[in-house]
Scaffold this active site. Structure first.
Site, PDB file in Angstrom:
ATOM      1  N   ASP A   1     -53.028 -20.028 -36.658  1.00 57.98           N
ATOM      2  CA  ASP A   1     -52.362 -21.210 -35.920  1.00 57.98           C
ATOM      3  C   ASP A   1     -53.459 -22.547 -35.840  1.00 57.98           C
ATOM      4  O   ASP A   1     -52.966 -23.692 -36.326  1.00 57.98           O
ATOM      5  CB  ASP A   1     -51.846 -20.960 -34.675  1.00 57.98           C
ATOM      6  CG  ASP A   1     -51.262 -19.705 -34.529  1.00 57.98           C
ATOM      7  OD1 ASP A   1     -50.384 -19.262 -35.452  1.00 57.98           O
ATOM      8  OD2 ASP A   1     -51.189 -19.032 -33.574  1.00 57.98           O
TER       9      ASP A   1
ATOM     10  N   LYS B   1     -47.056 -19.388 -32.141  1.00 53.77           N
ATOM     11  CA  LYS B   1     -47.525 -20.158 -33.391  1.00 53.77           C
ATOM     12  C   LYS B   1     -47.403 -21.403 -33.493  1.00 53.77           C
ATOM     13  O   LYS B   1     -48.293 -22.205 -33.936  1.00 53.77           O
ATOM     14  CB  LYS B   1     -47.301 -19.404 -34.406  1.00 53.77           C
ATOM     15  CG  LYS B   1     -47.464 -17.883 -34.559  1.00 53.77           C
ATOM     16  CD  LYS B   1     -47.189 -17.080 -35.715  1.00 53.77           C
ATOM     17  CE  LYS B   1     -46.993 -15.556 -35.765  1.00 53.77           C
ATOM     18  NZ  LYS B   1     -48.228 -14.916 -35.123  1.00 53.77           N
TER      19      LYS B   1
HETATM   20  O1  RIB Z   1     -50.567 -16.466 -33.876  1.00 52.53           O
HETATM   21  C1  RIB Z   1     -51.037 -16.064 -32.415  1.00 52.53           C
HETATM   22  C2  RIB Z   1     -49.546 -16.334 -31.627  1.00 52.53           C
HETATM   23  O2  RIB Z   1     -48.602 -15.204 -31.867  1.00 52.53           O
HETATM   24  C3  RIB Z   1     -49.780 -15.930 -30.369  1.00 52.53           C
HETATM   25  O3  RIB Z   1     -50.356 -16.972 -29.243  1.00 52.53           O
HETATM   26  C4  RIB Z   1     -48.280 -15.090 -29.712  1.00 52.53           C
HETATM   27  O4  RIB Z   1     -47.807 -15.981 -28.797  1.00 52.53           O
HETATM   28  C5  RIB Z   1     -47.865 -15.166 -31.008  1.00 52.53           C
HETATM   29  O5  RIB Z   1     -46.680 -15.952 -31.120  1.00 52.53           O
END
Ligand code: RIB
Length: 316
Positions: free
Chosen positions: A259, A40
Site C-alpha cells: 500500500d 489497502k
Molecule cells: O495491505 C494491508 C491491508 O490489507 C491491511 O491494513 C488490512 O486492513 C488489509 O486490507
C-alpha cells in the site's frame, strides 16, 4: 502539485504478533493485540499524503464508532474524506492480522461497509475530481462494479490510473484494455496471468517478466510488479524490463508495504514523474515502512524518502 484520488477499502486492523503464523486449525498465542488503521485503499491514501500529495479518498465506513475513528485518522493525515459514505446498519471493515518474527503476515478481512461501496458514488466522485487530480489509484477490496467505475471514469477523463489488483478478481481482465498501470505482487501477477487465457502456458513455468509482459500486452501500459525484499520489476511495452532493487531494510512488519508503494507511486505520477522514477520513490518508501509494526506506522514523509534515495535507493 501532486493530487491523487484513492478509491478502495478502509479497515481497522487487529494485529497479534506471534512467533509464527498459524496453520489450518492451529492456534498461536502472542502477548497482546494492537489496533491500527488499515485497508489497502486508506493505507495507500495515507502513504500518498505523507509523500506530499493532496489526497481525496472515496470509500465507505459504517455509522459506528470504528468508522468515526477511521475517518478521524484519515482527516488527521490531511486527507479529504468528503466522498466516504457513512452507512447505517453495516459495520466498518475489520482485518484480523497475525505477524510473525520475520515480519511476514496472514490477513483475514471482514469487508463490512467496504462491500457496499457504490459504483455510482465512485463514478461521480472521480468525475468531480477530473480537473483537479493527476492520478486515480484504485484497489480491489471493494465491489467489482465500483472498481470498474473508478477505472472507467479516470480513463474517460484522461487521468492516469493505477490499478492495484489486491485481491485479483475475474472482472479485472476486462479493465486491462483501458490501459491502467497495474501493480500486482508476485502471487497476484500469477493469478492475473492465469485469467488471461494465454493458452496452455503454465504460470509455474513462466517468469515474472514474461507474465508481466502478457499483462502489459493487454494494457499497453507499464506493469509494475512488487517483489518484497527484491524490490520492483517494471515491464514497459515501450521501454522494456527494468528492475528497481530494494535497499536493505530492517523488517518488523510487511503489512501495508504494498500500500505504501502504491500510494507513493501514485503521488509521484500525479506530480509528473515517469513510472520508473515514481516506482523508485515507492520502493524507497516501502523499504522504510516495514521497520515498524502496523500498516501505516512506518510510512515515511517526503523528506525521508528523499534521504533514502540520496543514500542509494534506486532512482529509476
Ligand atoms: O495491505 C494491508 C491491508 O490489507 C491491511 O491494513 C488490512 O486492513 C488489509 O486490507
Amino acid at each position: 502539485m501532486s493530487r491523487v484520488v484513492v478509491v478502495g477499502a478502509v479497515n481497522v486492523d487487529l494485529v497479534v504478533q506471534a512467533d509464527r503464523l498459524p496453520g489450518p486449525g492451529e492456534t498461536v498465542v502472542g502477548p497482546g493485540v494492537e489496533r491500527y488503521g488499515g485497508g489497502k485503499g486508506a493505507n495507500a491514501a495515507v502513504a500518498a499524503a505523507r509523500a506530499g500529495a493532496e489526497v481525496r479518498y472515496c470509500g465507505a465506513v459504517g455509522a459506528d464508532d470504528t468508522g468515526a475513528g477511521a475517518l478521524a485518522e484519515l482527516r488527521a493525515e490531511g486527507i479529504d474524506v468528503t466522498d466516504v459514505a457513512v452507512l447505517e446498519g453495516v459495520a466498518t471493515g475489520v482485518a484480523l492480522i497475525v505477524v510473525d518474527v520475520q515480519g511476514e503476515n496472514q490477513i483475514a478481512v471482514g469487508a463490512g461497509a467496504n462491500a457496499a461501496v457504490d459504483a455510482a458514488v465512485v463514478r461521480s466522485a472521480v468525475a468531480r475530481s477530473a480537473g483537479w487530480a493527476g492520478c486515480v489509484l484504485v484497489s480491489t477490496e471493494i465491489p467489482s462494479d465500483a472498481v470498474a467505475a473508478a477505472v472507467e471514469t479516470a480513463v474517460a477523463h484522461g487521468l492516469a490510473c493505477v490499478l492495484n489488483p489486491a485481491p485479483v478478481t475475474a472482472e479485472l481482465v476486462d479493465l486491462l484494455r483501458l490501459g491502467p498501470v497495474v501493480t500486482p505482487n508476485r502471487s497476484e501477477l500469477r493469478d492475473l496471468f492465469a485469467l488471461l487465457e494465454t493458452g496452455a502456458v503454465d504460470p509455474e513455468r513462466t517468469t515474472v517478466a514474461e507474465m508481466a509482459a502478457a499483462v502489459a500486452a493487454r494494457t499497453g501500459a507499464p506493469v509494475v510488479v512488487t517483489l518484497g525484499g527484491d524490490g520492483v520489476l517494471v515491464v514497459d511495452p515501450e521501454r522494456g524490463v527494468a528492475p528497481l532493487p530494494a535497499p536493505p531494510a530492517e523488517v518488523r512488519d510487511t503489512t501495508g508495504a504494498g500500500d505504501t508503494f502504491n500510494g507513493v507511486l501514485a503521488a509521484a505520477l500525479a506530480g509528473g514523474a515517469t513510472v520508473s522514477e515514481a516506482g523508485a520513490r515507492g520502493v524507497a518508501a516501502a523499504s522504510l515502512s516495514v521497520g515498524t509494526v502496523g500498516a501505516r506506522a512506518g510510512m515515511p514523509r517526503a523528506g525521508a524518502i528523499d534521504d533514502a534515495i540520496a543514500r542509494g535507493a534506486p532512482t529509476g
